[in-house]
Design a protein around this motif. Structure first.
Motif, short mmCIF file in Angstrom:
data_model
loop_
_atom_site.label_atom_id
_atom_site.label_comp_id
_atom_site.label_asym_id
_atom_site.label_seq_id
_atom_site.Cartn_x
_atom_site.Cartn_y
_atom_site.Cartn_z
N PHE A 139 -25.64 -15.49 21.12
CA PHE A 139 -26.64 -15.81 22.15
C PHE A 139 -27.30 -17.16 21.86
N LEU A 140 -27.58 -17.44 20.60
CA LEU A 140 -28.18 -18.72 20.23
C LEU A 140 -27.26 -19.87 20.58
N TYR A 141 -25.98 -19.77 20.21
CA TYR A 141 -25.04 -20.84 20.51
C TYR A 141 -24.86 -21.03 22.01
N ALA A 142 -24.79 -19.92 22.75
CA ALA A 142 -24.63 -20.02 24.20
C ALA A 142 -25.86 -20.68 24.83
N SER A 143 -27.04 -20.37 24.34
CA SER A 143 -28.27 -20.96 24.88
C SER A 143 -28.31 -22.46 24.63
N LEU A 144 -27.93 -22.88 23.43
CA LEU A 144 -27.91 -24.31 23.13
C LEU A 144 -26.88 -25.03 23.99
N ALA A 145 -25.71 -24.43 24.15
CA ALA A 145 -24.68 -25.05 24.98
C ALA A 145 -25.12 -25.16 26.43
N LEU A 146 -25.76 -24.11 26.95
CA LEU A 146 -26.24 -24.13 28.33
C LEU A 146 -27.32 -25.19 28.52
N ALA A 147 -28.24 -25.29 27.56
CA ALA A 147 -29.29 -26.31 27.66
C ALA A 147 -28.70 -27.71 27.61
N ALA A 148 -27.69 -27.91 26.76
CA ALA A 148 -27.06 -29.23 26.68
C ALA A 148 -26.34 -29.58 27.97
N LEU A 149 -25.60 -28.63 28.52
CA LEU A 149 -24.88 -28.89 29.78
C LEU A 149 -25.87 -29.15 30.92
N THR A 150 -26.97 -28.41 30.95
CA THR A 150 -27.97 -28.62 31.99
C THR A 150 -28.60 -30.00 31.87
N GLY A 151 -28.94 -30.40 30.65
CA GLY A 151 -29.54 -31.71 30.46
C GLY A 151 -28.59 -32.84 30.81
N LEU A 152 -27.31 -32.69 30.45
CA LEU A 152 -26.34 -33.73 30.76
C LEU A 152 -26.05 -33.82 32.25
N SER A 153 -25.91 -32.67 32.90
CA SER A 153 -25.57 -32.68 34.33
C SER A 153 -26.70 -33.23 35.18
N ARG A 154 -27.94 -32.99 34.76
CA ARG A 154 -29.10 -33.43 35.54
C ARG A 154 -29.67 -34.75 35.03
N GLY A 155 -29.15 -35.24 33.93
CA GLY A 155 -29.71 -36.46 33.36
C GLY A 155 -31.15 -36.29 32.93
N ALA A 156 -31.49 -35.09 32.44
CA ALA A 156 -32.87 -34.78 32.03
C ALA A 156 -33.11 -35.31 30.62
N ARG A 157 -33.74 -36.44 30.52
CA ARG A 157 -33.97 -37.06 29.23
C ARG A 157 -34.84 -36.21 28.30
N PRO A 158 -35.92 -35.55 28.78
CA PRO A 158 -36.70 -34.71 27.86
C PRO A 158 -35.86 -33.59 27.24
N VAL A 159 -34.95 -33.00 28.02
CA VAL A 159 -34.10 -31.94 27.49
C VAL A 159 -33.16 -32.49 26.43
N LEU A 160 -32.56 -33.64 26.69
CA LEU A 160 -31.63 -34.23 25.74
C LEU A 160 -32.33 -34.69 24.47
N TRP A 161 -33.52 -35.27 24.62
CA TRP A 161 -34.29 -35.67 23.43
C TRP A 161 -34.72 -34.45 22.64
N GLY A 162 -35.16 -33.40 23.33
CA GLY A 162 -35.55 -32.18 22.63
C GLY A 162 -34.39 -31.57 21.87
N LEU A 163 -33.22 -31.51 22.49
CA LEU A 163 -32.04 -30.96 21.82
C LEU A 163 -31.62 -31.84 20.64
N ALA A 164 -31.74 -33.16 20.82
CA ALA A 164 -31.37 -34.06 19.73
C ALA A 164 -32.27 -33.85 18.52
N LEU A 165 -33.60 -33.74 18.75
CA LEU A 165 -34.52 -33.49 17.65
C LEU A 165 -34.34 -32.10 17.06
#
Length: 252
Positions: A139-165
């Motif tokens: 579940f943890l891995y799936a949640s991280l993958a979903l958040a990454a795909l959502t951030g990339l598809s929408r170009g959501a910089r806060p999501v991508l920065w949060g995932l990077a940190l």
């Protein structure tokens, strides 16, 4: 439009960063070889001594879940701890999942102790909690993958920065590239906690902004200073005597 272009640019930047990291690790291993990697003892990393590679992968996946739980709820019965290992971190094995019969001799030879004597490495039969730990890791891995795909598809910089940190500082300590001498340590969660805070703030902003913004406009100085001024008298009182600091070392 602009959103898709931003998402594509973010995708390539993330890909380039990941490729650079992988190339750096590969270069390091090619120069030094795996034979020069330190072989950890059971006191330092008992999971690295497990004979089956799949058992090590499953156990490290559980460690990642424990890291995630520490980020969400860092308190426990004994409070925060410097390091977690040995009996503090149960292992997840095919035997505990009930998928294979136990291999007592292999674990006894590896650890040099009785089966199950170190962190429950082997033996003990089927563990009903093993499937729960495995499901939590997936579940943890799936949640991280979903958040990454959502951030990339929408170009959501806060999501991508949060995932990077959240993810990048944890990669060297995650045992994914090589085992390290700290199975789990809270001191490794400083930067990842900043990434989690950024993700939570971004997710909660649409819900809280209509409620919080009017209060900030009316009472901005008080609301901003109150959380810092409230504990000030108690903290100042600890400095009156040296013994006060020693007695409050767990609360400072």
């Amino acid at each position: 439009g602009a959103g898709s272009g931003g998402g594509g640019g973010a995708f390539w930047r993330c890909g380039a960063s990941a490729a650079t990291l992988a190339a750096s690790v590969r270069l390091h291993l090619s120069l030094h070889g795996e034979s020069t990697l330190y072989r950890w003892t059971a006191l330092e990393n008992h999971i690295s001594l497990m004979p089956a590679k799949l058992d090590r992968a499953l156990s490290y996946a559980h460690v990642h879940t424990r890291y995630a739980l520490k980020l969400v709820w860092p308190w426990g019965s004994g409070g925060l701890c410097y390091d977690h290992g040995l009996e503090c971190i149960p292992t997840v094995t095919l035997e505990k999942l009930g998928l294979v019969e136990k291999n007592a001799e292999a674990y006894a030879d590896t650890y040099g102790v009785g089966v199950g004597g170190v962190g429950g490495g082997g033996g003990g039969g089927v563990d009903p909690w093993a499937w729960v730990r495995l499901a939590a890791a997936l579940f943890l891995y799936a949640s991280l993958a979903l958040a990454a795909l959502t951030g990339l598809s929408r170009g959501a910089r806060p999501v991508l920065w949060g995932l990077a940190l959240l993810v990048v500082p944890m990669v060297p300590a995650s045992h994914l590239l090589f085992p390290v001498g700290t199975v789990l340590g809270e001191r490794l969660l400083y930067l990842p906690s900043a990434g989690l805070c950024l993700l939570v703030a971004h997710a909660a902003a649409p819900l809280l902004y209509p409620l919080v913004f009017p209060l900030l406009e009316r009472h901005r100085p008080g609301l901003l200073l109150a959380p810092w001024l409230a504990p000030l008298p108690a903290r100042l009182a600890r400095w009156t005597k040296g013994f006060g600091l020693v007695a409050a070392r767990g609360l400072a």
